[in-house]
Write a protein that holds these residues in place. Structure first.
Motif, mmCIF file in Angstrom:
data_model
loop_
_atom_site.group_PDB
_atom_site.id
_atom_site.type_symbol
_atom_site.label_atom_id
_atom_site.label_comp_id
_atom_site.label_asym_id
_atom_site.label_seq_id
_atom_site.Cartn_x
_atom_site.Cartn_y
_atom_site.Cartn_z
ATOM 1 N N PHE A 204 0.840 -1.199 0.000
ATOM 2 C CA PHE A 204 0.000 0.000 0.000
ATOM 3 C C PHE A 204 0.877 1.252 0.000
ATOM 4 O O PHE A 204 0.603 2.216 -0.712
ATOM 5 N N ILE A 205 1.973 1.197 0.772
ATOM 6 C CA ILE A 205 2.914 2.311 0.785
ATOM 7 C C ILE A 205 3.494 2.498 -0.617
ATOM 8 O O ILE A 205 3.770 3.605 -1.051
ATOM 9 N N GLU A 206 3.653 1.388 -1.340
ATOM 10 C CA GLU A 206 4.192 1.446 -2.702
ATOM 11 C C GLU A 206 3.107 1.795 -3.717
ATOM 12 O O GLU A 206 3.322 1.718 -4.918
ATOM 13 N N GLY A 207 1.918 2.079 -3.228
ATOM 14 C CA GLY A 207 0.850 2.507 -4.133
ATOM 15 C C GLY A 207 0.102 1.383 -4.827
ATOM 16 O O GLY A 207 -0.506 1.593 -5.879
ATOM 17 N N ALA A 208 0.129 0.180 -4.260
ATOM 18 C CA ALA A 208 -0.505 -0.963 -4.918
ATOM 19 C C ALA A 208 -2.029 -0.945 -4.757
ATOM 20 O O ALA A 208 -2.552 -0.383 -3.808
ATOM 21 N N ARG A 209 -2.722 -1.604 -5.723
ATOM 22 C CA ARG A 209 -4.159 -1.833 -5.570
ATOM 23 C C ARG A 209 -4.337 -3.183 -4.883
ATOM 24 O O ARG A 209 -3.843 -4.203 -5.359
ATOM 25 N N ILE A 210 -5.066 -3.160 -3.777
ATOM 26 C CA ILE A 210 -5.138 -4.341 -2.919
ATOM 27 C C ILE A 210 -6.578 -4.766 -2.694
ATOM 28 O O ILE A 210 -7.459 -3.923 -2.529
ATOM 29 N N THR A 211 -6.825 -6.079 -2.698
ATOM 30 C CA THR A 211 -8.149 -6.542 -2.322
ATOM 31 C C THR A 211 -8.024 -7.889 -1.623
ATOM 32 O O THR A 211 -6.933 -8.432 -1.498
#
Ligand code: UDP
Ligand code: MG
Length: 339
Positions: A204-211
Motif C-alpha cells: 500500500f505504501i508502494e501505491g498498490a491496488r489491494i483486495t
C-alpha cells in the motif's frame, strides 16, 4: 472458471520463460520441518495449476529443516521439472524464506502459501482471476479459520484490527499466507524482521491496488505450528516500524521536527514567564518544578529536531544508495514510453 483466457493480461513485460516453458505463475512456499506435508502439498499445487492451463513453477524454500524435509525436497526437485527447491543454510524465519523464494521466482504473478496444507491450493486460480481484474495484490481471508481460539484467533483478531487502524489498509486477515502478487510489486519491496504479514501494508505504501477474497482453511494435519503467543510482541514492534515508514519515510523532519519545535516553543514560552517572575516581580524561581520542565522541554526539543535532521540524511542515503525513487510509476503511455 477459465483462467487461461486471462493469461495475456497477467503479463506486462512479455511472458516470462524458463527454457521453452512459459511461466505465468510462481508458487512460493516456505518449509520448516514439514516433511509429512510436502508430497501432498506438491501434488495438490500441481493438480490445480495443471487444470488451470497456466504455466507455473513451484518454489519450495527450505528454512533450515531438520526432519528430513531437505533430503525429500532435493529428491523431488530432481524428479520433477515444475519444482525448484531452494535450501537455506539455517533457520532464518518465514519472512526470509519467502524473500528467498521471491528472489528465485520468475513468474509474472507470484502466489504464496503455507507448507502445512492449512491453505488450500484449490483457491489459487480464484486469486489469480482477481489479480487479473487489475489488482496488484490479492490477499486470502481465512473466514472459517481452523486454529485454537484463545491463543491464535483472539490475538489475531486484535492484531488485524490494530494493523488496519495503523496502516489504513482494511483487510480482515493479514496473517493469511495465501496471497497473490504481481511480480513487479514484489520486486520493489524489501523484507525484514517478520514483515511478511505486513506485505499488504508495505504494498500500500508502494501505491498498490489491494483486495481480499475468502479462502478455505484447514486444521494442521501434520507437525505443529512454529509460533506461539510470543509472536504477538514482535508483530507489534514491526507494526511500529511500518507506521513510521508509512508516515515519515520520505519526510522524517515532518515527524520529529514538528514535535521538536512544539517542545522548544513551549519551553521558551514558560521560560519567558519564569524570567518575568524573577526579574519583573522579584520572586524566587530556583526551587520550582516548572523550571525543570522548561529545561526538559528545550533540551528534548533540540534533540528531537537534530534527530529529525539526522533521519533526513539517513533517508536520503536509504533512497539514493539503492537508486530507490520516492515514487512508483504504474504505467507510462505514449511518446514511446521512454525517458
Ligand atoms: N516457517 C518457516 N520458517 C520458520 C517458521 C515457519 O519457513 O521459522 C513456515 C512453516 O513451515 C509454514 C509457514 O511458515 O509453511 C507457516 O508456519 P506455521 O504453519 O507454523 O504458522 P501458523 O499457520 O501456525 O501461523
Ligand atoms: Mg500453519
Amino acid at each position: 472458471m477459465d483462467v487461461s483466457m486471462n493469461v495475456s493480461t497477467l503479463s506486462r513485460q512479455g511472458v516470462a520463460r524458463v527454457g521453452d516453458r512459459r511461466l505465468d505463475v510462481s508458487v512460493v512456499v516456505p518449509i520448516y520441518n514439514e516433511v509429512e506435508s510436502i508430497p501432498r502439498l506438491i501434488e495438490a499445487i500441481a493438480t490445480t495449476m495443471q487444470a488451470s492451463g497456466l504455466g507455473y513453477e513451484i518454489i519450495l524454500v527450505d528454512d533450515g529443516s531438520r526432519d528430513g524435509s531437505v533430503e525429500l525436497l532435493k529428491r523431488l526437485a530432481l524428479d520433477r521439472d515444475d519444482l525448484k527447491a531452494v535450501m537455506l543454510r539455517k533457520n532464518y524465519g518465514q519472512t526470509a524464506a519467502m524473500a528467498a523464494g521471491f528472489y528465485y521466482a520468475v513468474g509474472d504473478a507470484i502466489v504464496t502459501l503455507d507448507g502445512d496444507l492449512q491453505n488450500d491450493p484449490v483457491d489459487i486460480p480464484m486469486l489469480l482471476d482477481k489479480l487479473n481484474e487489475g489488482y496488484d495484490l490479492v490477499s486470502g481471508w481465512r473466514k472459517q479459520r481452523q486454529d485454537a481460539a484463545l491463543t491464535r484467533l483472539l490475538p489475531s483478531k486484535i492484531a488485524n484490527w490494530l494493523i488496519g487502524r495503523v496502516t489504513g489498509v482494511k483487510i480482515h486477515d493479514y496473517g493469511c499466507s495465501l496471497k497473490a502478487y504481481r511480480s513487479e510489486l514484489l520486486a520493489d519491496m524489501n523484507l525484514y524482521g517478520e514483515l511478511h504479514r505486513f506485505l499488504p501494508a508495505l504494498a500500500f505504501i508502494e501505491g498498490a491496488r489491494i483486495t481480499e477474497l475468502p479462502v478455505r482453511h484447514h486444521a494442521r494435519q501434520f507437525g505443529q505450528s512454529k509460533y506461539g503467543l510470543g509472536r504477538t510482541i514482535r508483530v507489534v514492534m514491526d507494526l511500529l516500524t511500518i507506521y513510521f515508514m508509512k508516515r515519515f519515510l520520505t519526510k522524517p523532519m515532518h515527524g520529529f521536527g514538528v514535535f521538536g519545535l512544539i517542545s522548544i516553543l513551549a519551553g521558551m514560552g514558560l521560560g519567558i514567564y519564569l524570567t518575568f517572575l524573577k526579574f519583573g516581580l522579584g520572586m524566587a524561581i530556583g526551587d520550582r518544578p516548572l523550571l525543570m520542565l522548561v529545561a526538559i522541554l528545550i533540551i528534548g526539543g533540540v534533540q528531537l529536531l537534530c534527530f529529525g535532521l539526522l533521519a533526513e540524511l539517513q533517508m536520503r542515503t536509504y533512497h539514493e544508495s539503492q537508486n530507490r525513487p520516492i515514487y512508483r510509476v504504474r504505467d507510462v503511455v505514449g511518446g514511446g514510453s521512454q525517458r
